[in-house]
Design a protein around this motif. Structure first.
Motif, mmCIF file in Angstrom:
data_model
loop_
_atom_site.group_PDB
_atom_site.id
_atom_site.type_symbol
_atom_site.label_atom_id
_atom_site.label_comp_id
_atom_site.label_asym_id
_atom_site.label_seq_id
_atom_site.Cartn_x
_atom_site.Cartn_y
_atom_site.Cartn_z
ATOM 1 N N PRO A 88 0.822 -1.211 0.000
ATOM 2 C CA PRO A 88 0.000 0.000 0.000
ATOM 3 C C PRO A 88 0.858 1.264 0.000
ATOM 4 C CG PRO A 88 -0.268 -1.214 2.062
ATOM 5 C CD PRO A 88 0.642 -2.019 1.199
ATOM 6 N N VAL A 89 2.016 1.200 0.657
ATOM 7 C CA VAL A 89 2.995 2.288 0.648
ATOM 8 C C VAL A 89 4.312 1.674 0.197
ATOM 9 C CG1 VAL A 89 4.254 3.990 2.021
ATOM 10 C CG2 VAL A 89 1.842 3.541 2.512
ATOM 11 N N LEU A 90 4.883 2.241 -0.868
ATOM 12 C CA LEU A 90 6.144 1.737 -1.402
ATOM 13 C C LEU A 90 7.198 2.820 -1.300
ATOM 14 C CD1 LEU A 90 7.570 -0.634 -2.859
ATOM 15 C CD2 LEU A 90 6.920 0.464 -5.023
ATOM 16 N N LEU A 91 8.341 2.487 -0.726
ATOM 17 C CA LEU A 91 9.466 3.396 -0.596
ATOM 18 C C LEU A 91 10.447 3.108 -1.720
ATOM 19 C CD1 LEU A 91 10.105 3.030 3.256
ATOM 20 C CD2 LEU A 91 8.448 4.478 2.078
ATOM 21 N N ALA A 92 10.846 4.160 -2.451
ATOM 22 C CA ALA A 92 11.686 3.950 -3.627
ATOM 23 C C ALA A 92 12.618 5.128 -3.865
ATOM 24 C CB ALA A 92 10.797 3.742 -4.861
ATOM 25 N N GLN A 93 13.602 4.905 -4.712
ATOM 26 C CA GLN A 93 14.527 5.960 -5.090
ATOM 27 C C GLN A 93 14.124 6.620 -6.406
ATOM 28 O OE1 GLN A 93 18.184 3.538 -4.688
ATOM 29 N NE2 GLN A 93 18.852 5.142 -3.278
ATOM 30 N N ASP A 94 13.096 6.108 -7.055
ATOM 31 C CA ASP A 94 12.635 6.710 -8.308
ATOM 32 C C ASP A 94 11.116 6.791 -8.317
ATOM 33 O OD1 ASP A 94 11.654 4.131 -9.037
ATOM 34 O OD2 ASP A 94 13.594 3.626 -9.882
ATOM 35 N N CYS A 95 10.590 7.400 -9.336
ATOM 36 C CA CYS A 95 9.149 7.683 -9.412
ATOM 37 C C CYS A 95 8.363 6.612 -10.152
ATOM 38 C CB CYS A 95 8.927 9.044 -10.072
ATOM 39 S SG CYS A 95 9.588 10.417 -9.117
ATOM 40 N N VAL A 96 8.776 5.384 -10.053
ATOM 41 C CA VAL A 96 8.083 4.278 -10.712
ATOM 42 C C VAL A 96 7.090 3.674 -9.720
ATOM 43 C CG1 VAL A 96 8.342 2.045 -11.832
ATOM 44 C CG2 VAL A 96 10.070 3.829 -12.178
ATOM 45 N N PRO A 97 5.786 3.826 -9.971
ATOM 46 C CA PRO A 97 4.773 3.334 -9.029
ATOM 47 C C PRO A 97 4.498 1.835 -9.200
ATOM 48 C CG PRO A 97 3.693 4.447 -10.840
ATOM 49 C CD PRO A 97 5.174 4.566 -11.085
ATOM 50 N N ALA A 98 5.457 1.025 -8.806
ATOM 51 C CA ALA A 98 5.316 -0.426 -8.950
ATOM 52 C C ALA A 98 4.165 -0.979 -8.116
ATOM 53 C CB ALA A 98 6.628 -1.111 -8.571
ATOM 54 N N ASN A 99 3.651 -0.177 -7.195
ATOM 55 C CA ASN A 99 2.506 -0.596 -6.373
ATOM 56 C C ASN A 99 1.188 -0.027 -6.901
ATOM 57 O OD1 ASN A 99 2.974 2.084 -5.645
ATOM 58 N ND2 ASN A 99 2.523 1.745 -3.479
ATOM 59 N N GLY A 100 1.229 0.634 -8.057
ATOM 60 C CA GLY A 100 0.011 1.199 -8.641
ATOM 61 C C GLY A 100 -0.425 2.503 -7.997
ATOM 62 N N ALA A 101 0.435 3.139 -7.250
ATOM 63 C CA ALA A 101 0.081 4.378 -6.535
ATOM 64 C C ALA A 101 -0.268 5.501 -7.503
ATOM 65 C CB ALA A 101 1.241 4.815 -5.648
ATOM 66 N N ARG A 102 -1.253 6.299 -7.106
ATOM 67 C CA ARG A 102 -1.616 7.519 -7.836
ATOM 68 C C ARG A 102 -1.238 8.759 -7.024
ATOM 69 N NH1 ARG A 102 -0.774 7.337 -11.993
ATOM 70 N NH2 ARG A 102 -1.893 9.269 -12.376
ATOM 71 N N HIS A 103 -0.676 8.535 -5.824
ATOM 72 C CA HIS A 103 -0.201 9.601 -4.948
ATOM 73 C C HIS A 103 1.291 9.382 -4.722
ATOM 74 C CE1 HIS A 103 -4.509 9.409 -4.152
ATOM 75 N NE2 HIS A 103 -4.426 10.657 -3.757
ATOM 76 N N ILE A 104 2.037 10.489 -4.739
ATOM 77 C CA ILE A 104 3.482 10.395 -4.551
ATOM 78 C C ILE A 104 3.930 11.408 -3.507
ATOM 79 C CG2 ILE A 104 3.937 11.997 -6.469
ATOM 80 C CD1 ILE A 104 6.484 10.314 -7.066
ATOM 81 N N ALA A 105 4.865 10.990 -2.661
ATOM 82 C CA ALA A 105 5.477 11.881 -1.678
ATOM 83 C C ALA A 105 6.953 12.015 -2.027
ATOM 84 C CB ALA A 105 5.314 11.323 -0.267
ATOM 85 N N LEU A 106 7.358 13.224 -2.326
ATOM 86 C CA LEU A 106 8.766 13.519 -2.594
ATOM 87 C C LEU A 106 9.370 13.931 -1.263
ATOM 88 C CD1 LEU A 106 8.252 15.488 -5.914
ATOM 89 C CD2 LEU A 106 8.781 13.056 -5.627
ATOM 90 N N ALA A 107 10.068 13.006 -0.641
ATOM 91 C CA ALA A 107 10.462 13.167 0.757
ATOM 92 C C ALA A 107 11.805 13.841 0.964
ATOM 93 C CB ALA A 107 10.473 11.791 1.433
ATOM 94 N N ASP A 108 12.571 14.047 -0.092
ATOM 95 C CA ASP A 108 13.931 14.554 0.083
ATOM 96 C C ASP A 108 14.133 15.994 -0.378
ATOM 97 O OD1 ASP A 108 13.746 14.142 -2.642
ATOM 98 O OD2 ASP A 108 15.362 12.664 -2.739
ATOM 99 N N GLY A 109 13.045 16.711 -0.608
ATOM 100 C CA GLY A 109 13.157 18.119 -0.978
ATOM 101 C C GLY A 109 13.514 18.375 -2.425
ATOM 102 N N LEU A 110 13.540 17.332 -3.236
ATOM 103 C CA LEU A 110 13.877 17.476 -4.651
ATOM 104 C C LEU A 110 12.638 17.245 -5.515
ATOM 105 C CD1 LEU A 110 17.202 15.439 -4.706
ATOM 106 C CD2 LEU A 110 16.921 17.920 -4.496
ATOM 107 N N GLU B 11 9.930 15.905 -12.167
ATOM 108 C CA GLU B 11 8.868 16.135 -13.145
ATOM 109 C C GLU B 11 7.927 14.942 -13.267
ATOM 110 O OE1 GLU B 11 7.952 18.978 -15.091
ATOM 111 O OE2 GLU B 11 9.157 19.794 -13.469
ATOM 112 N N GLU B 12 8.421 13.737 -13.019
ATOM 113 C CA GLU B 12 7.578 12.540 -13.097
ATOM 114 C C GLU B 12 6.421 12.583 -12.101
ATOM 115 O OE1 GLU B 12 11.892 11.201 -13.879
ATOM 116 O OE2 GLU B 12 10.853 12.558 -12.509
ATOM 117 N N ALA B 13 6.539 13.417 -11.083
ATOM 118 C CA ALA B 13 5.463 13.535 -10.095
ATOM 119 C C ALA B 13 4.176 14.044 -10.743
ATOM 120 C CB ALA B 13 5.882 14.449 -8.954
ATOM 121 N N LEU B 14 4.302 14.746 -11.853
ATOM 122 C CA LEU B 14 3.119 15.266 -12.543
ATOM 123 C C LEU B 14 2.290 14.168 -13.185
ATOM 124 C CD1 LEU B 14 4.665 18.474 -14.147
ATOM 125 C CD2 LEU B 14 3.151 18.329 -12.163
ATOM 126 N N ASP B 15 2.823 12.962 -13.268
ATOM 127 C CA ASP B 15 2.077 11.825 -13.818
ATOM 128 C C ASP B 15 1.114 11.222 -12.795
ATOM 129 O OD1 ASP B 15 3.436 12.105 -16.229
ATOM 130 O OD2 ASP B 15 5.012 10.696 -15.633
#
Length: 145
Positions: A71-93, A96-100
């Motif tokens: 339900p919550v996937l922690l990753a180093q890139d913006c690939v929603p392997a868990n099917g997420a439609r919500h993204i948290a950019l946790a490191d202040g960076l 552009e992929e977040a717009l997807d």
């Protein structure tokens, strides 16, 4: 698409993220949490475990297998392997992929504030993007102008 900017001043992202993750899961949605630093992802994972048993937030890390079940996937890139439609950019960076995604939570602090300001200016000029700003005041999150 909505982008929520969260200015961290009192609490760290690993302290704040569990409440947001719980709200997303409460809506029946999934969340992708992105940070480049493995140590930061470790702290976030610990924060998701840290609450009382009834507030435990099930999660996993990209590369450990069974990502599609998390339900919550922690990753180093913006690939929603868990099917997420919500993204948290946790490191202040900003990425552009977040717009997807349908909604992005962009956490920043005093160190990353300049990048956040630049992202705010850029995103405010884009059609179809609604930006909101949140800051901590006396332990509460208050929406700013």
């Amino acid at each position: 698409m909505q982008v929520d900017f969260y200015q961290l001043s009192r609490d760290s992202v690993d302290q704040v993220l569990p409440a947001i993750a719980a709200r997303i899961l409460g809506l029946g949605e999934r969340l992708l949490v992105v940070a480049q630093d493995e140590a930061q992802l470790g702290r976030i994972s610990t924060g998701l475990w840290a609450g009382p048993p009834e507030s435990f937030i099930a999660h996993g890390r990209a590369g450990e297998g069974k990502e599609s079940l998390q339900p919550v996937l922690l990753a180093q890139d913006c690939v929603p392997a868990n099917g997420a439609r919500h993204i948290a950019l946790a490191d202040g960076l900003w990425r552009e992929e977040a717009l997807d995604f349908d909604r992005a939570f962009y956490f920043f602090d005093a160190v990353t504030i300049d990048g956040a300001r630049e992202s705010w200016r850029s995103l405010s000029k884009r059609d179809g993007v609604t930006s909101r700003f949140w800051r901590q005041e006396q332990g509460k999150w208050v929406q700013g102008p």
